[in-house]
Design a protein around this motif. Structure first.
Motif, short mmCIF file in Angstrom:
data_model
loop_
_atom_site.label_atom_id
_atom_site.label_comp_id
_atom_site.label_asym_id
_atom_site.label_seq_id
_atom_site.Cartn_x
_atom_site.Cartn_y
_atom_site.Cartn_z
N VAL A 74 11.49 -23.39 -34.04
CA VAL A 74 11.64 -24.85 -34.09
C VAL A 74 13.05 -25.26 -33.67
O VAL A 74 13.26 -26.22 -32.90
CB VAL A 74 11.31 -25.36 -35.51
CG1 VAL A 74 11.68 -26.84 -35.64
CG2 VAL A 74 9.83 -25.14 -35.80
N ARG B 25 13.56 -24.94 -29.80
CA ARG B 25 12.91 -26.02 -29.04
C ARG B 25 13.71 -27.32 -29.16
O ARG B 25 13.82 -28.10 -28.22
CB ARG B 25 11.46 -26.23 -29.54
CG ARG B 25 10.53 -25.07 -29.16
CD ARG B 25 9.14 -25.30 -29.76
NE ARG B 25 8.56 -26.52 -29.25
CZ ARG B 25 7.87 -26.63 -28.11
NH1 ARG B 25 7.69 -25.55 -27.36
NH2 ARG B 25 7.37 -27.80 -27.72
N TYR B 26 14.28 -27.54 -30.32
CA TYR B 26 15.06 -28.77 -30.51
C TYR B 26 16.30 -28.78 -29.62
O TYR B 26 16.63 -29.77 -28.97
CB TYR B 26 15.45 -28.90 -31.99
CG TYR B 26 16.39 -30.05 -32.25
CD1 TYR B 26 15.90 -31.37 -32.30
CD2 TYR B 26 17.75 -29.82 -32.43
CE1 TYR B 26 16.76 -32.41 -32.54
CE2 TYR B 26 18.61 -30.87 -32.65
CZ TYR B 26 18.11 -32.19 -32.71
OH TYR B 26 18.97 -33.22 -32.93
N ARG C 288 15.43 -29.36 -25.85
CA ARG C 288 15.07 -30.74 -25.56
C ARG C 288 16.32 -31.63 -25.57
O ARG C 288 16.46 -32.55 -24.76
CB ARG C 288 14.05 -31.23 -26.58
CG ARG C 288 13.61 -32.67 -26.35
CD ARG C 288 12.51 -33.07 -27.31
NE ARG C 288 11.36 -32.25 -27.06
CZ ARG C 288 10.24 -32.34 -27.78
NH1 ARG C 288 10.19 -33.18 -28.80
NH2 ARG C 288 9.21 -31.58 -27.48
N HIS C 289 17.26 -31.38 -26.42
CA HIS C 289 18.47 -32.19 -26.50
C HIS C 289 19.32 -32.05 -25.23
O HIS C 289 19.87 -33.01 -24.70
CB HIS C 289 19.30 -31.77 -27.73
CG HIS C 289 20.51 -32.64 -27.95
ND1 HIS C 289 21.74 -32.33 -27.41
CD2 HIS C 289 20.67 -33.80 -28.64
CE1 HIS C 289 22.62 -33.25 -27.75
NE2 HIS C 289 21.99 -34.17 -28.51
#
Length: 444
Positions: A396, A399-400, A403-404
């Motif tokens: 998790v 993936r964060y 994306r940022h």
């Protein structure tokens, strides 16, 4: 003057009734009234006897002015006139003769003796009374027909019970051992007697083997004991086999006995023992005696499938027993060397009972292995859950971050999208880049 005859009933004879016409003379009235009042008339009773027994016929008079009494048979033949025998029949004898009574006997009574017997009092006019002699026909001992020996399991047979010579008709009853069962009754007349038949339908099974079927005759002439006949069924059937073992958990070195219980008729002797489809391998330790297979000392080589087979002329049956020899449970010997340092008592051990602690009793707890196995499984499950949760958090977070970063690059090129031509887009991109240098990035 008119005198009516005696009225005959089933058990007794009533007294006569005297009627006097109005035209009779006065003296006749007086004589007739004296005669009725004095009781000068015979009294008799009906008699019932069994065939072959003795019948006594008695005639009495309450008042008799020296008038003779007489007995006659149904054919109106005089038997006795007073004490004088009139008929030559050795079976008929005088019992008592007087002015008030005449009793005779008929021995060895037969059915032909049955009928109406008359006692006469020779007055003017003669007065009579009639007694009926009933002769009971004794039924013969019953016979059972239709039984085949031996019967085969599944057969349909009919048992027929017959008795003759009864009067009145006898009653036949069937019994299976001591329990009454119903049959079909048939009655046929044969002269003065009756022939009675009763049939019983049977579907023979192995449970009928050795069962006694009894036909019983009930009749009024059988006062002491009923007549009966009994037949015991013999049923042949194929064997059924079952193996009974002496130990539930056989272990190495132990004694074990297998018994082959076979039920069949004829008895399936002897039985055959095999192991895994072949002969028994070790006859020194495997002893066969009759229906029993005995292992003197079990070991691992005895593992296998043992089969018992029984046979008679109606079929073959078998049963199997799977033998698995378990290891002997081992107990560690107690230590004879004292410890170098005394071990302080565990406070948690003091909470339990002394007998349940294997270290205190010196005996191995048979459930200890199972308990340790349960603890290890629980710890392994907890560790697997922790690892799984950690991996999920890492995925998790990755993936964060990815994306940022994409969002930052898109904002950097936002000025180029708004330019009308390529030159202006380059100038705007450089301007944005200059402002971008002033931004600070912080990664956590």
């Amino acid at each position: 003057m008119h005198i009516l005859g005696l009225e005959v009933t089933q058990n007794y004879i009533t007294r006569p009734v005297c009627l006097f016409p109005a035209s009779d003379e006065g003296n006749t009235h007086i004589i007739s009234i004296l005669t009725c009042i004095s009781g000068q008339y015979p009294l008799v009773t009906n008699v019932t006897v069994t065939e072959g027994a003795t019948a006594n016929l008695t005639c009495r008079v309450e008042y008799n002015d020296n008038t003779s009494l007489q007995w006659s048979n149904p054919a109106q033949q005089t038997l006795f006139f007073g004490d004088k025998k009139a008929l030559r029949d050795n079976r008929i004898e005088l019992v008592r003769a007087s002015w008030s009574e005449l009793t005779i006997s008929i021995s060895d009574v037969s059915l032909s003796d049955e009928g109406m017997y008359t006692c006469s009092l020779f007055t003017m006019p003669v007065r009579t009374a009639k007694a009926y002699l009933t002769v009971l026909g004794v039924p013969e001992k019953p016979e059972i027909d239709g039984l085949t020996k031996p019967a085969i399991e599944g057969d349909h047979i009919t048992l027929t019970c017959i008795t003759q010579g009864s009067k009145p008709a006898a009653d036949l009853r069937w019994f299976r051992n001591e329990k009454e069962v119903k049959g079909a009754k048939e009655v046929n007349a044969s002269g003065k007697t009756f022939t009675v038949r009763s049939s019983l339908q049977l579907h023979v099974g192995r449970n009928d083997d050795g069962v006694a079927y009894t036909c019983r005759v009930d009749h009024v002439a059988l006062t002491q004991a009923p007549q009966q006949a009994t037949e015991v069924l013999e049923v042949h059937y194929a064997p059924q086999v079952e193996i009974i073992h002496s130990r539930a958990v056989p272990q190495e070195g132990q004694y074990l006995k297998l018994e082959c219980v076979s039920k069949g008729n004829p008895s399936p002797d002897p039985v055959m023992w095999t192991k895994d489809g072949g002969e028994l391998p070790d006859l020194d330790r495997m002893i066969v005696e009759g229906r029993e297979l005995t292992f003197t000392s079990l070991n691992k080589t005895d593992n296998g499938t043992y089969r018992c087979e029984a046979t008679n002329h109606l079929g073959t049956s078998s049963a199997e027993y799977v033998l698995y020899v378990y290891d002997v449970p081992t107990t560690p010997p107690p230590s004879t060397t004292p410890p170098l340092h005394p071990i302080p008592p565990d406070s948690t051990a003091l909470l339990g009972t002394h007998a349940s602690d294997p270290t205190v009793t010196g005996n191995r707890d048979p459930n200890a292995v199972g308990q340790h196995g349960t603890d290890h499984a629980l710890i392994g499950g907890v560790v697997a859950v922790v690892v799984f949760v950690t991996l999920c958090l890492i995925i998790v977070l990755g993936r964060y971050l990815a994306r940022h970063k994409g969002t930052y690059l898109t904002n950097e090129a936002k000025g180029a999208d708004d330019a009308p031509d390529a030159d202006t887009a380059i100038i705007n991109a450089e301007g944005n880049h200059a402002h971008a240098e002033e931004k600070k990035e912080y990664f956590i």
